[in-house]
Design a protein around this motif. Sequence first.
Motif, PDB file in Angstrom:
ATOM      1  N   PRO A  93     116.966  71.323-103.698  1.00  0.00           N
ATOM      2  CA  PRO A  93     116.597  72.141-104.850  1.00  0.00           C
ATOM      3  C   PRO A  93     117.222  71.696-106.168  1.00  0.00           C
ATOM      4  CG  PRO A  93     118.124  73.331-103.440  1.00  0.00           C
ATOM      5  CD  PRO A  93     117.735  72.082-102.707  1.00  0.00           C
ATOM      6  N   LYS A  94     118.280  70.883-106.104  1.00  0.00           N
ATOM      7  CA  LYS A  94     118.935  70.408-107.327  1.00  0.00           C
ATOM      8  C   LYS A  94     118.366  69.092-107.825  1.00  0.00           C
ATOM      9  CE  LYS A  94     123.198  72.820-106.348  1.00  0.00           C
ATOM     10  NZ  LYS A  94     124.622  72.721-106.109  1.00  0.00           N
ATOM     11  N   LEU A  95     117.393  68.540-107.104  1.00  0.00           N
ATOM     12  CA  LEU A  95     116.753  67.290-107.522  1.00  0.00           C
ATOM     13  C   LEU A  95     115.379  67.576-108.095  1.00  0.00           C
ATOM     14  CD1 LEU A  95     117.595  64.851-104.570  1.00  0.00           C
ATOM     15  CD2 LEU A  95     118.788  65.125-106.766  1.00  0.00           C
ATOM     16  N   ALA A  96     115.009  66.848-109.134  1.00  0.00           N
ATOM     17  CA  ALA A  96     113.665  66.920-109.718  1.00  0.00           C
ATOM     18  C   ALA A  96     112.936  65.636-109.333  1.00  0.00           C
ATOM     19  CB  ALA A  96     113.746  67.068-111.235  1.00  0.00           C
ATOM     20  N   PHE A  97     111.772  65.779-108.694  1.00  0.00           N
ATOM     21  CA  PHE A  97     110.983  64.650-108.208  1.00  0.00           C
ATOM     22  C   PHE A  97     109.797  64.436-109.151  1.00  0.00           C
ATOM     23  CE2 PHE A  97     113.124  66.467-104.575  1.00  0.00           C
ATOM     24  CZ  PHE A  97     113.520  65.373-103.824  1.00  0.00           C
ATOM     25  N   ASP A  98     109.818  63.349-109.909  1.00  0.00           N
ATOM     26  CA  ASP A  98     108.737  62.983-110.822  1.00  0.00           C
ATOM     27  C   ASP A  98     107.843  61.993-110.077  1.00  0.00           C
ATOM     28  OD1 ASP A  98     107.120  62.378-113.001  1.00  0.00           O
ATOM     29  OD2 ASP A  98     108.645  61.173-114.020  1.00  0.00           O
ATOM     30  N   CYS A  99     106.653  62.433-109.697  1.00  0.00           N
ATOM     31  CA  CYS A  99     105.793  61.654-108.811  1.00  0.00           C
ATOM     32  C   CYS A  99     104.498  61.240-109.510  1.00  0.00           C
ATOM     33  CB  CYS A  99     105.441  62.472-107.573  1.00  0.00           C
ATOM     34  SG  CYS A  99     106.896  62.989-106.631  1.00  0.00           S
ATOM     35  N   ALA A 100     103.983  60.107-109.114  1.00  0.00           N
ATOM     36  CA  ALA A 100     102.691  59.634-109.605  1.00  0.00           C
ATOM     37  C   ALA A 100     101.987  58.893-108.475  1.00  0.00           C
ATOM     38  CB  ALA A 100     102.869  58.712-110.807  1.00  0.00           C
ATOM     39  N   CYS A 101     100.663  58.913-108.509  1.00  0.00           N
ATOM     40  CA  CYS A 101      99.891  58.193-107.506  1.00  0.00           C
ATOM     41  C   CYS A 101      98.554  57.785-108.105  1.00  0.00           C
ATOM     42  CB  CYS A 101      99.670  59.046-106.259  1.00  0.00           C
ATOM     43  SG  CYS A 101      98.695  60.537-106.523  1.00  0.00           S
ATOM     44  N   ILE A 102      97.967  56.759-107.503  1.00  0.00           N
ATOM     45  CA  ILE A 102      96.625  56.340-107.884  1.00  0.00           C
ATOM     46  C   ILE A 102      95.957  55.751-106.645  1.00  0.00           C
ATOM     47  CG2 ILE A 102      97.346  54.054-108.699  1.00  0.00           C
ATOM     48  CD1 ILE A 102      95.168  54.419-110.930  1.00  0.00           C
ATOM     49  N   ALA A 103      94.729  56.120-106.428  1.00  0.00           N
ATOM     50  CA  ALA A 103      93.977  55.609-105.283  1.00  0.00           C
ATOM     51  C   ALA A 103      93.610  54.155-105.520  1.00  0.00           C
ATOM     52  CB  ALA A 103      92.715  56.446-105.068  1.00  0.00           C
ATOM     53  N   ASP A 104      93.638  53.373-104.456  1.00  0.00           N
ATOM     54  CA  ASP A 104      93.337  51.952-104.594  1.00  0.00           C
ATOM     55  C   ASP A 104      91.910  51.694-105.051  1.00  0.00           C
ATOM     56  OD1 ASP A 104      92.111  52.686-102.200  1.00  0.00           O
ATOM     57  OD2 ASP A 104      92.647  50.836-101.176  1.00  0.00           O
ATOM     58  N   ASP A 105      91.030  52.667-104.877  1.00  0.00           N
ATOM     59  CA  ASP A 105      89.645  52.495-105.317  1.00  0.00           C
ATOM     60  C   ASP A 105      89.366  53.222-106.641  1.00  0.00           C
ATOM     61  OD1 ASP A 105      89.693  55.133-104.550  1.00  0.00           O
ATOM     62  OD2 ASP A 105      88.233  54.906-102.937  1.00  0.00           O
ATOM     63  N   ASP A 106      90.420  53.697-107.305  1.00  0.00           N
ATOM     64  CA  ASP A 106      90.332  54.378-108.603  1.00  0.00           C
ATOM     65  C   ASP A 106      89.527  55.679-108.557  1.00  0.00           C
ATOM     66  OD1 ASP A 106      91.933  52.487-109.757  1.00  0.00           O
ATOM     67  OD2 ASP A 106      90.332  51.440-110.791  1.00  0.00           O
ATOM     68  N   ARG A 107      89.403  56.263-107.390  1.00  0.00           N
ATOM     69  CA  ARG A 107      88.678  57.537-107.302  1.00  0.00           C
ATOM     70  C   ARG A 107      89.472  58.701-107.880  1.00  0.00           C
ATOM     71  NH1 ARG A 107      86.216  58.349-101.428  1.00  0.00           N
ATOM     72  NH2 ARG A 107      86.333  56.135-101.151  1.00  0.00           N
ATOM     73  N   SER A 108      90.792  58.613-107.805  1.00  0.00           N
ATOM     74  CA  SER A 108      91.620  59.699-108.310  1.00  0.00           C
ATOM     75  C   SER A 108      93.027  59.188-108.592  1.00  0.00           C
ATOM     76  CB  SER A 108      91.689  60.847-107.304  1.00  0.00           C
ATOM     77  OG  SER A 108      92.450  60.454-106.172  1.00  0.00           O
ATOM     78  N   MET A 109      93.765  60.012-109.294  1.00  0.00           N
ATOM     79  CA  MET A 109      95.175  59.747-109.537  1.00  0.00           C
ATOM     80  C   MET A 109      95.879  61.088-109.664  1.00  0.00           C
ATOM     81  SD  MET A 109      95.373  58.598-113.474  1.00  0.00           S
ATOM     82  CE  MET A 109      95.307  59.838-114.744  1.00  0.00           C
ATOM     83  N   GLY A 110      97.184  61.051-109.640  1.00  0.00           N
ATOM     84  CA  GLY A 110      97.948  62.277-109.791  1.00  0.00           C
ATOM     85  C   GLY A 110      99.281  62.001-110.438  1.00  0.00           C
ATOM     86  N   TYR A 111      99.879  63.069-110.948  1.00  0.00           N
ATOM     87  CA  TYR A 111     101.222  62.982-111.501  1.00  0.00           C
ATOM     88  C   TYR A 111     101.768  64.381-111.706  1.00  0.00           C
ATOM     89  CZ  TYR A 111      98.630  63.611-115.882  1.00  0.00           C
ATOM     90  OH  TYR A 111      97.782  64.067-116.854  1.00  0.00           O
ATOM     91  N   GLY A 112     103.071  64.444-111.863  1.00  0.00           N
ATOM     92  CA  GLY A 112     103.745  65.702-112.099  1.00  0.00           C
ATOM     93  C   GLY A 112     105.010  65.803-111.270  1.00  0.00           C
TER      94      GLY A 112
END
Length: 168
Positions: A93-112
């Motif tokens: 709970p004391k760690l903040a996880f800054d995550c990102a992703c992108i699909a290899d076929d560029d269909r979607s991505m994410g972050y937050g």
Amino acid sequence: MYVISDEMWNSVDIYGLQDEIDRFKRLCIVEGPANDWESNTHSIDFSQAGADYVDAWNFRELGTQERGMYSFAFDTGWHFPTDTFESLATLFPKLAFDCACIADDDRSMGYGWFNTPPGGENFQDNYDVPEGYWDDGGGEKRTPEALKRHRAVIAALKRSQHEADNDR
């Protein structure tokens, strides 16, 4: 919502107390080959995180590691392991996880974020990949305004971490 692709490329920056980052590393970073990523002597294993099984490969540490921050990347099939990071957020709970992703076929991505710091946005993985994203080797997932806010959140986390270290 999961969008199906063959592979999801994931990156994570963790911010927080170094003792907690070290505890995360003891739990999830293990000795051994990182499957397909040459020259790395470690891999990632989320099995101790209390989440569903995640088949992760191509683990690699990213950039210069600094106190109070740990950066790494790994690949998974089909989608970002959201459930795993929700479990990690509970375990750490004391760690903040800054995550990102992108699909290899560029269909979607994410972050937050998981354990979202003040001013940060919660992780979502249903964004469209911007037109021309890969021009010049890959672009930014956030709009210029959102990127400015994101960098301010990171700066605040680093200041807070520095102050916490000085108080120890």
